[in-house]
Design a protein around this motif. Structure first.
Motif, PDB file in Angstrom:
ATOM      1  N   LEU A 175       3.042   4.534   6.371  1.00 57.38           N
ATOM      2  CA  LEU A 175       2.855   3.126   6.220  1.00 57.38           C
ATOM      3  C   LEU A 175       4.229   2.389   6.203  1.00 57.38           C
ATOM      4  O   LEU A 175       4.203   1.204   6.641  1.00 57.38           O
ATOM      5  CB  LEU A 175       2.397   3.045   4.908  1.00 57.38           C
ATOM      6  N   LEU A 215      -0.582  12.683   1.112  1.00 59.36           N
ATOM      7  CA  LEU A 215       0.029  11.549   0.392  1.00 59.36           C
ATOM      8  C   LEU A 215       1.396  11.264   0.993  1.00 59.36           C
ATOM      9  O   LEU A 215       1.680  10.032   1.209  1.00 59.36           O
ATOM     10  CB  LEU A 215      -0.207  11.418  -1.046  1.00 59.36           C
ATOM     11  N   TYR A 254       1.972   1.963  -3.248  1.00 60.90           N
ATOM     12  CA  TYR A 254       1.152   2.595  -4.436  1.00 60.90           C
ATOM     13  C   TYR A 254       0.767   3.891  -3.830  1.00 60.90           C
ATOM     14  O   TYR A 254       0.416   4.893  -4.795  1.00 60.90           O
ATOM     15  CB  TYR A 254      -0.501   1.674  -4.224  1.00 60.90           C
ATOM     16  N   SER A 255       0.741   4.318  -2.708  1.00 61.88           N
ATOM     17  CA  SER A 255       0.594   5.580  -2.199  1.00 61.88           C
ATOM     18  C   SER A 255       1.724   6.349  -2.737  1.00 61.88           C
ATOM     19  O   SER A 255       1.581   7.912  -3.042  1.00 61.88           O
ATOM     20  CB  SER A 255       0.672   5.880  -0.652  1.00 61.88           C
ATOM     21  N   VAL A 270       0.852  -1.253   0.008  1.00 55.86           N
ATOM     22  CA  VAL A 270      -0.118   0.103  -0.094  1.00 55.86           C
ATOM     23  C   VAL A 270       0.909   1.293   0.076  1.00 55.86           C
ATOM     24  O   VAL A 270       0.412   2.322  -0.519  1.00 55.86           O
ATOM     25  CB  VAL A 270      -0.918  -0.047   1.283  1.00 55.86           C
ATOM     26  N   ALA A 271       2.174   1.462   0.758  1.00 46.99           N
ATOM     27  CA  ALA A 271       2.869   2.385   0.870  1.00 46.99           C
ATOM     28  C   ALA A 271       3.327   2.519  -0.612  1.00 46.99           C
ATOM     29  O   ALA A 271       3.617   3.779  -1.174  1.00 46.99           O
ATOM     30  CB  ALA A 271       4.133   2.007   1.759  1.00 46.99           C
ATOM     31  N   LEU A 329       0.988   7.171  -6.502  1.00 48.88           N
ATOM     32  CA  LEU A 329      -0.108   8.064  -6.586  1.00 48.88           C
ATOM     33  C   LEU A 329       0.396   9.694  -6.334  1.00 48.88           C
ATOM     34  O   LEU A 329       0.008  10.637  -6.793  1.00 48.88           O
ATOM     35  CB  LEU A 329      -1.168   7.928  -5.529  1.00 48.88           C
ATOM     36  N   LEU A 330       1.423   9.877  -5.192  1.00 49.23           N
ATOM     37  CA  LEU A 330       2.087  10.989  -4.834  1.00 49.23           C
ATOM     38  C   LEU A 330       2.802  11.463  -6.127  1.00 49.23           C
ATOM     39  O   LEU A 330       2.471  12.765  -6.411  1.00 49.23           O
ATOM     40  CB  LEU A 330       3.036  10.952  -3.761  1.00 49.23           C
ATOM     41  N   SER A 365      -0.065  12.584  -8.812  1.00 49.28           N
ATOM     42  CA  SER A 365      -0.954  13.795  -8.507  1.00 49.28           C
ATOM     43  C   SER A 365      -0.433  15.092  -7.960  1.00 49.28           C
ATOM     44  O   SER A 365      -1.137  16.100  -8.373  1.00 49.28           O
ATOM     45  CB  SER A 365      -1.866  13.155  -7.105  1.00 49.28           C
ATOM     46  N   LEU A 367       0.981   9.809   4.659  1.00 50.21           N
ATOM     47  CA  LEU A 367       0.651   8.581   4.322  1.00 50.21           C
ATOM     48  C   LEU A 367       1.434   7.395   3.996  1.00 50.21           C
ATOM     49  O   LEU A 367       1.840   6.369   4.731  1.00 50.21           O
ATOM     50  CB  LEU A 367      -0.728   8.312   3.337  1.00 50.21           C
ATOM     51  N   PHE A 368       2.530   7.809   3.008  1.00 50.56           N
ATOM     52  CA  PHE A 368       3.550   7.043   2.635  1.00 50.56           C
ATOM     53  C   PHE A 368       4.433   6.806   3.641  1.00 50.56           C
ATOM     54  O   PHE A 368       5.008   5.752   4.161  1.00 50.56           O
ATOM     55  CB  PHE A 368       4.127   7.790   1.510  1.00 50.56           C
TER      56      PHE A 368
END
Length: 204
Positions: free
Chosen positions: A56, A49, A17-18, A14-15, A21-22, A25, A52-53
């Motif tokens: 995680l 983000l 993918y974040s 998940v990290a 996305l960072l 985006s 979040l990264f």
């Protein structure tokens, strides 16, 4: 307890993918509902983000360490002194600049129209630091460069559209005839594309 390594692996996934996305985006983050159309939303996306990264990655490392598991080799830090030392030095200089600034508040938080302050540099440094855990994986590095190229292509295409007068998002400042694309500033847009250009040329 046997399921915990799997959970740790899922957290790292998940990290990853974040982080993807960072990358995508931030250059594309824009809004027309605020006076600041680009810097403010980009800063918000970076903080959300990016945090979040980092959280995680720390959570995954905590699970690995707390249950006596060794961190996998692909998540080990690969220090490159030629790059990493200047990055650390830049953060130290930014801190000193903030400490001795005549306006410490603005130096720390930045301004509404230019969301760049020491807190921004700190987020970038932390994101860069935790990214080093993933740097050893060629698969991840390849995907990161791919996402950078695709994002730069979108920025370049919209810049061309603005130059042709096809600014359907109404992002182009009336006082500037140079295309700003989704970056919000013509100079920064050119700089962003110049950063990605050598990567694209190398891949070609």
């Amino acid at each position: 307890m046997k399921s915990l390594p799997g959970k740790s692996k899922n957290i790292f996934r998940v990290a990853k993918y974040s982080f993807y996305l960072l990358i995508i985006s931030v250059p594309l983050a824009i809004t027309t509902i605020t006076h600041n159309q680009s810097d403010l939303p980009k800063s918000a996306v970076l903080i959300l983000l990016g945090s979040l990264f980092c959280i995680l990655v720390m959570a995954g490392l905590f699970l690995d360490n707390i249950f006596g598991r060794n961190i996998k080799k692909e998540f080990e830090i690969k220090v490159v002194p030629l790059i990493d030392l200047p990055v650390a030095l830049f953060l130290i200089v930014a801190l000193l600049s903030t400490v001795f600034s005549i306006n410490q508040y603005v130096s720390f938080y930045g301004e509404y129209n230019r969301q760049i302050g020491f807190i921004t540099y700190t987020y970038l440094f932390l994101i860069y630091f935790f990214y080093l855990f993933f740097f050893k994986s060629e698969d991840i590095t390849g995907k990161i460069t791919l996402f950078m190229e695709l994002t730069a292509a979108a920025v370049a295409i919209y810049a061309i559209m603005q130059q042709l007068g096809l600014d359907f998002l109404n992002l182009q400042p009336s006082a500037d005839t140079r295309p700003v694309s989704t970056i919000g500033n013509a100079v920064f847009a050119g700089g962003f594309l110049a950063i990605v250009l050598p990567i694209s040329a190398y891949n070609v």
